[in-house]
Each structure stands twice: as C-alpha cells, then as structure tokens.
Motif scaffolding. Structure first.
Motif, mmCIF file in Angstrom:
data_model
loop_
_atom_site.group_PDB
_atom_site.id
_atom_site.type_symbol
_atom_site.label_atom_id
_atom_site.label_comp_id
_atom_site.label_asym_id
_atom_site.label_seq_id
_atom_site.Cartn_x
_atom_site.Cartn_y
_atom_site.Cartn_z
ATOM 1 N N THR A 135 29.450 8.334 -23.688
ATOM 2 C CA THR A 135 30.334 9.259 -22.968
ATOM 3 C C THR A 135 29.983 9.185 -21.485
ATOM 4 O OG1 THR A 135 30.081 10.686 -24.875
ATOM 5 C CG2 THR A 135 31.208 11.625 -22.974
ATOM 6 N N ASN A 136 30.985 9.126 -20.634
ATOM 7 C CA ASN A 136 30.734 9.114 -19.190
ATOM 8 C C ASN A 136 29.985 10.394 -18.797
ATOM 9 O OD1 ASN A 136 30.899 9.340 -16.367
ATOM 10 N ND2 ASN A 136 32.751 8.077 -16.343
ATOM 11 N N ILE A 137 28.864 10.222 -18.116
ATOM 12 C CA ILE A 137 27.984 11.370 -17.815
ATOM 13 C C ILE A 137 28.699 12.412 -16.953
ATOM 14 C CG2 ILE A 137 26.859 10.530 -15.693
ATOM 15 C CD1 ILE A 137 24.178 11.423 -17.059
ATOM 16 N N ASN A 138 29.665 11.978 -16.141
ATOM 17 C CA ASN A 138 30.367 12.925 -15.266
ATOM 18 C C ASN A 138 31.308 13.854 -16.028
ATOM 19 O OD1 ASN A 138 29.125 11.913 -12.994
ATOM 20 N ND2 ASN A 138 30.675 10.326 -12.720
ATOM 21 N N THR A 139 31.647 13.492 -17.264
ATOM 22 C CA THR A 139 32.557 14.348 -18.019
ATOM 23 C C THR A 139 31.790 15.404 -18.818
ATOM 24 O OG1 THR A 139 32.526 12.910 -19.957
ATOM 25 C CG2 THR A 139 34.206 12.451 -18.275
ATOM 26 N N LEU A 140 30.439 15.284 -18.820
ATOM 27 C CA LEU A 140 29.631 16.258 -19.566
ATOM 28 C C LEU A 140 29.170 17.370 -18.627
ATOM 29 C CD1 LEU A 140 27.370 13.700 -21.441
ATOM 30 C CD2 LEU A 140 29.199 15.035 -22.461
ATOM 31 N N CYS A 141 28.983 18.581 -19.160
ATOM 32 C CA CYS A 141 28.408 19.631 -18.330
ATOM 33 C C CYS A 141 26.891 19.447 -18.305
ATOM 34 C CB CYS A 141 28.810 21.023 -18.812
ATOM 35 S SG CYS A 141 27.968 21.560 -20.296
ATOM 36 N N ARG A 142 26.243 20.064 -17.324
ATOM 37 C CA ARG A 142 24.798 19.867 -17.143
ATOM 38 C C ARG A 142 24.013 20.214 -18.405
ATOM 39 N NH1 ARG A 142 23.330 16.115 -14.359
ATOM 40 N NH2 ARG A 142 21.374 16.689 -15.322
ATOM 41 N N ARG A 143 24.464 21.236 -19.104
ATOM 42 C CA ARG A 143 23.765 21.681 -20.303
ATOM 43 C C ARG A 143 23.789 20.598 -21.386
ATOM 44 N NH1 ARG A 143 22.498 26.319 -23.481
ATOM 45 N NH2 ARG A 143 23.725 25.967 -25.338
ATOM 46 N N GLU A 144 24.969 19.984 -21.558
ATOM 47 C CA GLU A 144 25.097 18.926 -22.567
ATOM 48 C C GLU A 144 24.217 17.739 -22.198
ATOM 49 O OE1 GLU A 144 29.662 19.416 -24.158
ATOM 50 O OE2 GLU A 144 29.354 18.749 -22.103
ATOM 51 N N VAL A 145 24.149 17.430 -20.898
ATOM 52 C CA VAL A 145 23.288 16.328 -20.445
ATOM 53 C C VAL A 145 21.828 16.678 -20.743
ATOM 54 C CG1 VAL A 145 22.482 15.023 -18.444
ATOM 55 C CG2 VAL A 145 24.906 15.593 -18.654
ATOM 56 N N ALA A 146 21.449 17.929 -20.403
ATOM 57 C CA ALA A 146 20.048 18.338 -20.527
ATOM 58 C C ALA A 146 19.577 18.392 -21.983
ATOM 59 C CB ALA A 146 19.840 19.698 -19.864
ATOM 60 N N GLN A 147 20.520 18.505 -22.916
ATOM 61 C CA GLN A 147 20.129 18.491 -24.329
ATOM 62 C C GLN A 147 19.749 17.086 -24.786
ATOM 63 O OE1 GLN A 147 23.572 20.323 -26.017
ATOM 64 N NE2 GLN A 147 22.815 22.392 -25.700
ATOM 65 N N GLN A 148 20.215 16.075 -24.022
ATOM 66 C CA GLN A 148 19.953 14.690 -24.430
ATOM 67 C C GLN A 148 19.016 13.953 -23.497
ATOM 68 O OE1 GLN A 148 23.689 12.603 -25.514
ATOM 69 N NE2 GLN A 148 24.687 14.498 -24.910
ATOM 70 N N LEU A 149 18.934 14.420 -22.253
ATOM 71 C CA LEU A 149 18.198 13.656 -21.241
ATOM 72 C C LEU A 149 17.280 14.582 -20.446
ATOM 73 C CD1 LEU A 149 19.774 11.035 -18.879
ATOM 74 C CD2 LEU A 149 18.560 12.959 -17.884
ATOM 75 N N SER A 150 16.001 14.190 -20.346
ATOM 76 C CA SER A 150 15.079 15.007 -19.550
ATOM 77 C C SER A 150 14.518 14.178 -18.402
ATOM 78 C CB SER A 150 13.953 15.542 -20.436
ATOM 79 O OG SER A 150 13.310 14.478 -21.089
ATOM 80 N N LEU A 151 14.064 14.885 -17.382
ATOM 81 C CA LEU A 151 13.599 14.217 -16.169
ATOM 82 C C LEU A 151 12.277 14.830 -15.725
ATOM 83 C CD1 LEU A 151 14.261 12.411 -13.587
ATOM 84 C CD2 LEU A 151 15.343 14.456 -12.666
ATOM 85 N N LEU A 152 11.283 13.982 -15.508
ATOM 86 C CA LEU A 152 10.026 14.456 -14.926
ATOM 87 C C LEU A 152 10.065 14.142 -13.441
ATOM 88 C CD1 LEU A 152 7.030 15.498 -15.572
ATOM 89 C CD2 LEU A 152 6.405 13.112 -15.354
ATOM 90 N N MET A 153 9.967 15.189 -12.620
ATOM 91 C CA MET A 153 10.057 14.979 -11.177
ATOM 92 C C MET A 153 8.697 14.589 -10.616
ATOM 93 S SD MET A 153 13.213 16.194 -10.131
ATOM 94 C CE MET A 153 13.005 17.107 -8.628
#
Lengths: 324, 253
Positions: free
Chosen positions: B65-83
């Motif tokens: 799914t194109n990442i821009n069509t997902l809301c931040r919450r849906e992205v965050a359920q699948q992808l995490s980021l260590l800053m």
C-alpha cells in the motif's frame, strides 16, 4: 501515593477551600451567618457579603487558576519547554490588549470580551511561534526570549490604551489588568469554558504523552502532528482567553502548577491535566484569599502574589537547566 | 514477500541528491545495513522511508500500500523508528517512556493493559535494564538511555524496524548485545540499520545499501557489496580487507 488518590485529595481540598474562603475577609462571619446567606440570600445584611462578594470572587479565583494551569500544561507540551506559560510567552498580554480595546469601545458582555480575548491570544501565540520557530525545532532560549520581547510589546500596547482611556475607567481597568478578581465577569461562563476545555484536553491527553518526546517520535508513533498541534494551539488560546477575561493577566500560574504536580511524580498527562486543573484552582484561590486579607480592608491584586511565588521558582529552574 | 519497498525513489536534501531511481524491496527475514559518510543523507532516507518526510520523487509501499495513503497510526502499527537522539525535556519514569511504544496499538481513551505492561517489561528485560522500571529518565547515562529507546522500539512490536545508529553511546559488549537482539527471532521482520561500523554491518546484516553522497547508490548482499574497493570509494578513505578464521574484517588504513 497513587495518582488517583492524590487527585481525589486535591478535589476534596478544593471544595474545603472554596467553603472556608467564605468565612475569611475584612468582616469575619460565623458559620451560621454563612449558612443562612447561602440558603436564603435575602436573610440578612451580611448575606450580601457572602452571595454578592465572596462566593463569586472565590469561584472566579478557582476558575481562573484552573484555566491558567490547564493552558500552561498544554503550552508546555506544544513547545516542549517546562518553562512555558501563557503570561511568560505573551499570550495573556495579547488577550488583555484585545479585552482593553473592547472595554475602550464600550463592550461589556463576557461573551464578547472572551471572543476578543480569544482572537488576541491566537494572534499572540501565532506571533511567538512564527518568530521563534526555526528549522522545525524550538530552541528553548529563543522561544522564551521571543515570548518575553513580544510580551513587552503587548505591555506597550496596553500602556497606550490606558493612556487613551477616560480617567473614570482607569482604576478599574488597571486593577482588572493586574489580576484583581473583584472585577471579574461572569463566573458561570468561566466554569463552562473550564469544563469544555478539560473535556477536549482529556481527549488528546494520551497523545500529549507522546508529543513531549519530540515531533518526529510522536509522528513515528502514530500521531497526526499538524492536527494535534492545531488542537493544542486553539485549546490553549481559548483557556487563556477565558482566564484573562476573568482577571486580567495573572502571571506564572500556568508554569508553577504543572511543575509542582510533576514533582509529586505525576507525569502522565491523562493524570497531570486534571491534577493541574485542580491545583491551579487551589493556588489562585489561596493567593486571592491572602491578597484580600493580608492588609484588609485594602485589597491586593492576586497577580502580585502569584508573581512572588512564580518569579523565584522560574529563576531557580532556569539556572538549574542552564547547568545541566 | 516484501514488507517495505521503494519505487524510483528520489531523496534530496536542499540541492544535494541522496538517491535517485532507487528500487528496493525489504523482505521478511532480511537485515539491511545502510552505510555512507557523515551528512550523505542516511537519516533523511530513513525518515523518508518511514513516511515522515516527503520524497522528491517516486513512492514507498508498506505491504503493497502506498505509504502516503495510510494514516500515521496505521503506519506506526507496522513500522517503528529508532531516532538518533532522544528528547527528555520533561521528567518521566523509564516504564512510562517504554509504554509510549504501545501508543499506536491503543485507542485514544484506552489505558495500557497488564498485557501492554508485560510487553514493555519483556523489552526492558531484553535490553538488560529490568530493574530500571521506576528510574527517572533524566538520571540515565547515554548508553542506558539508548537501550531504553531500543526497548520502546521493541514494545511497538512492528514487522518493519528502521534503526538509526542503534549502537550510539554503547560499549563494545552492549553494541553486540543490541545487534543480537535486533537480528534474532526476526524471520517475519525486516530491520534497516544505519551504521558506521562496517564490521558490525558485515557480522549482523545480510544486505547493504551504500550511499555515496552524489545520488549514486549501490545495494545487494553484503558478500557482494562490502568489498575493499566499494568501501574505499564510499568513505573516500583507504580501507583494507583482512581475513581471520575465514571471516572478513575491514580496517581503515
């Protein structure tokens, strides 16, 4: 202590303080007198003191403090700086300027003045943010400096308005400005703003816990950043506006209270917000009781008392942060 | 199956090109090392892949799914980021800090359940700081803080993990501990590491992406990509490959 018990204690303390402040003042009143005045307003002469003077003032003090503490808590998250406060950032100044313009034009309804104060607060906050925002990050010193300078600008605007005002209005305007609760407007209006504000703040409170870690972290944890920031911006402006209409610009409450609550170990915003709301009410109520009794019958504006507590604490924290 | 993929991705910082026409597929079970000089745009690329920055061209797909069509919450359920850096302007306990990893999985009014706390405690145990639950976040050392950030990432329980310099501030033992944690039991996950240590990359990752800083990139299996010549060109510094007990090591001359 469990946070829920702490909040319960704050709530009970609030009620006790509201009741006991009815007895304290230039004229000491007995339990019986206060009770009779509350159940039957026309009973005796002294009942006027309770129903017309003390009760509205007590409630206004509580509401103002609660509004300011809530606004302060929200602003601190928005700019990620525990020193932020509606007064320090010049938001109260913007709102007060707008209210004074309204007064000069002869406006007197709480609704109209709050509307003006809201616009003033929005403009003030927008100014500070636009000027202090740099490359997507808030530099704490830059933000505070910008706030202080913008606040000085509002101070000048306020002086100008006062100069142009007719002498007959001047005393009232000045006292209102310095945070004199005896000039407060509709108390029920302030409480309505307070409760609506608290409901909306609680709805975003779990997102605030994420936002304090940084914009990018919050976004990576599923927060819609722009939307949340806009919500906080509007809520904080509205809360500040309602407080300013009540009692001019009372300083430092929005910064002292969340800080003291955090010291007790409550750092989760779902608990911090209600605790700060009650704590702010308690602080201003106590400060106002002191202000109207310490050199009675002469009355002091409550802003003087909160400044006496706030300024040393602020300087202490600023110095401590500089060392870290 | 690819969990995360890029199609003709172009990333730019001001006028500097980080990558162009980049077509990558990050599949389950793969560990990727992203290498390059300081300022070549590794972090920018990582944030773009996380959907936090707009791409200059092309697009990114999260599970097709194109990442821009997902809301931040849906992205965050699948992808995490260590800053790379953690911000601690406000006091908080270690447990509270780790529990924010559950945020994308909770509804707005929902409190963390015992199950969420269990997940957080397991993550804390994994990074070796089990007894730190009630410690204040502002009293931790740099290395401890970094491990807490890692525990928060683990608590988010996502299939795609983007980690930016995960071994920052860590001693050599902890560096290997952290790389071990992130590369074990991950058959259904993909992890992207921004690293500065070629030998850690070679030991723990199976794929590498080299960013040369002029828009040029090179990617493939570590075996093919991590060579003396490529790395010398990448870092603009002579790098020598040596072998010890049949394992390649890279040292800077």
């Amino acid at each position: 202590m469990r946070p829920s018990i702490f909040i319960l204690i704050l709530a009970i303390l609030s009620v006790l303080l509201i009741i006991s402040s009815l007895f304290v003042g230039s004229v000491p009143l007995s339990l019986q007198t206060v009770w009779l005045s509350l159940i039957d307003a026309g009973a005796q002469e002294s009942s006027l003191i309770v129903t017309e003077l003390r009760l509205p003032r007590t409630l206004a003090a509580f509401a103002t403090g609660a509004l300011l503490a809530q606004a302060g808590t929200l602003m601190q998250v928005l700019v990620r700086n525990p020193l932020a406060d509606p007064y320090i950032l010049g938001v109260s100044g913007g709102a007060a300027t707008a209210v004074l313009i309204g007064m000069l034009l002869g406006l007197s309804s709480a609704f109209g003045l709050t509307g003006l104060a809201f616009i003033g607060a929005l403009v003030a906050m927008f100014l500070v943010f636009i000027l202090a925002h740099q490359k997507g990050s808030w530099t704490p010193t830059r933000l505070l400096l910008t706030g202080v300078v913008v606040a000085a600008g509002w101070g000048a605007a306020i002086s100008l308005i006062l100069t142009l005002s007719p002498a007959s209005n001047l005393h009232g305007m000045l006292f209102w400005l310095m945070g004199d609760l005896s000039y407060s407007y509709s108390v029920s209006f302030a409480f309505t703003a307070l409760i609506i504000g608290l409901i909306f703040s609680m709805l975003i409170s779990s997102q605030l816990n994420v936002l304090i870690r940084g914009d990018k972290i919050a976004a990576s944890l599923g927060v819609n950043l722009k939307q949340l920031q806009l919500k906080i911006y509007i809520l904080a402006s509205l809360l500040t506006a309602a407080a300013v209409v009540q009692a001019g610009s009372i300083g430092f409450v929005g910064f002292i209270v969340p800080h003291l609550i955090r010291l007790t170990g409550i750092t989760d915003h779902r608990l911090l917000l209600p605790a700060a709301t009650l704590g702010g009410g308690i602080l201003v109520l106590i400060a106002d009781t002191v202000a109207r009794t310490i050199i009675a019958p002469q009355q002091l504006p409550v802003g003087i008392i909160t400044a006496l507590i706030g300024i040393p604490l602020f300087l202490f924290l600023l110095q401590r942060d500089a060392k870290q | 199956m690819s969990l995360l993929s890029s199609h003709n991705l172009q990333v730019q910082i001001a006028s500097t090109l980080v990558c162009k026409d980049l077509n990558l597929a990050f599949n389950a079970g793969e560990n990727w090392a992203i290498l390059g000089m300081n300022g070549c745009g590794k972090t920018t690329l990582l944030h773009t892949l996380a959907g936090l920055l707009p791409a200059a061209g092309g697009n990114i797909s999260l599970n097709k799914t194109n990442i821009n069509t997902l809301c931040r919450r849906e992205v965050a359920q699948q992808l995490s980021l260590l800053m790379q850096h953690q911000e601690d302007h406000f006091p908080a306990s270690v447990m509270e800090t780790i529990l924010i990893g559950r945020h994308p999985h909770l509804k707005n009014w929902q409190w963390e359940s015992d199950e969420d706390k269990k997940i957080a405690l397991e993550a804390l145990t994994l990074v070796g700081l089990k007894n730190f639950t009630n410690r204040s976040i502002q009293t931790l050392s740099g290395g401890e803080r970094q491990r807490i950030a890692l525990a928060t990432l683990l608590t988010q329980q996502t299939k795609i993990r983007l980690v930016d310099e995960p071994v920052n501030h860590l001693d050599i033992h902890q560096q290997h501990e952290v790389m071990n944690i992130l590369t074990s039991n991950n058959n259904d996950m993909t992890t992207l590491f921004v690293l500065h240590d070629i030998n850690l990359a070679n030991k723990y990752c199976d794929h590498a992406l080299l960013i040369f800083g002029n828009g040029e990139t090179l990617h493939g299996s570590c075996e093919n990509i991590l060579t003396q010549n490529n790395l010398t060109k990448l870092y603009q510094h002579p790098i020598k490959e040596i072998s010890h007990q049949e394992i390649k090591y890279f040292i800077a001359n």
